[in-house]
Write a protein that holds these residues in place. Structure first.
Motif, short mmCIF file in Angstrom:
data_model
loop_
_atom_site.label_atom_id
_atom_site.label_comp_id
_atom_site.label_asym_id
_atom_site.label_seq_id
_atom_site.Cartn_x
_atom_site.Cartn_y
_atom_site.Cartn_z
N PHE A 23 3.29 3.78 0.83
CA PHE A 23 2.32 3.42 1.84
C PHE A 23 3.06 3.15 3.14
CE2 PHE A 23 0.51 1.92 -2.19
CZ PHE A 23 -0.70 2.60 -2.18
N GLY A 24 2.45 3.51 4.24
CA GLY A 24 3.02 3.24 5.55
C GLY A 24 2.73 1.82 5.98
N PRO A 25 3.38 1.39 7.05
CA PRO A 25 3.13 0.04 7.58
C PRO A 25 1.67 -0.13 7.97
CG PRO A 25 4.98 1.09 8.70
CD PRO A 25 4.33 2.13 7.85
N SER A 42 -6.88 0.19 0.42
CA SER A 42 -6.21 1.45 0.12
C SER A 42 -5.24 1.31 -1.04
CB SER A 42 -5.46 1.97 1.35
OG SER A 42 -6.36 2.28 2.38
N ILE A 43 -4.53 0.19 -1.08
CA ILE A 43 -3.58 -0.06 -2.17
C ILE A 43 -4.32 -0.18 -3.49
CG2 ILE A 43 -1.91 -1.72 -3.12
CD1 ILE A 43 -1.18 -2.36 -0.16
N VAL A 44 -5.39 -0.97 -3.50
CA VAL A 44 -6.17 -1.18 -4.72
C VAL A 44 -6.76 0.14 -5.20
CG1 VAL A 44 -8.23 -2.29 -5.67
CG2 VAL A 44 -6.64 -3.60 -4.25
N ALA A 98 6.02 -7.98 1.23
CA ALA A 98 5.36 -6.76 1.67
C ALA A 98 3.85 -6.92 1.75
CB ALA A 98 5.71 -5.61 0.73
N LEU A 99 3.34 -8.07 1.31
CA LEU A 99 1.91 -8.30 1.33
C LEU A 99 1.66 -9.66 1.96
CD1 LEU A 99 -0.94 -7.42 0.40
CD2 LEU A 99 -0.51 -8.64 -1.74
#
Length: 69
Positions: free
Chosen positions: A26-28, A34-36, A61-62
């Motif tokens: 995944f990009g910044p 989107s991750i889920v 990162a989160l």
């Protein structure tokens, strides 16, 4: 034999995991949604998703508060 050492320069090692592509990139600034969705698309169990999110949070990162209900 007899304790001889053999040095092989530029050795290549290839790993084939059988074509099961389950790597996420995944990009910044990607949204949590989107991750889920991406994790769910590969059939991960809810506990796996939480483990991934918790690992991302521990790694910095989160940026979120995870509340399990």
């Amino acid at each position: 034999a007899g304790g001889d050492t053999v040095v092989v320069p530029e050795t290549n090692i290839n790993i084939d995991n059988g074509g099961d592509n389950r790597i996420f990139k995944f990009g910044p600034g990607v949204s949590l949604d989107s991750i889920v969705k991406a994790v769910n698309e590969v059939g991960a169990a809810p506990g796996d998703l939480m483990a991934i999110l918790e690992a991302m949070k521990q790694a910095g990162a989160l940026k979120a508060e995870l509340i399990v209900i």
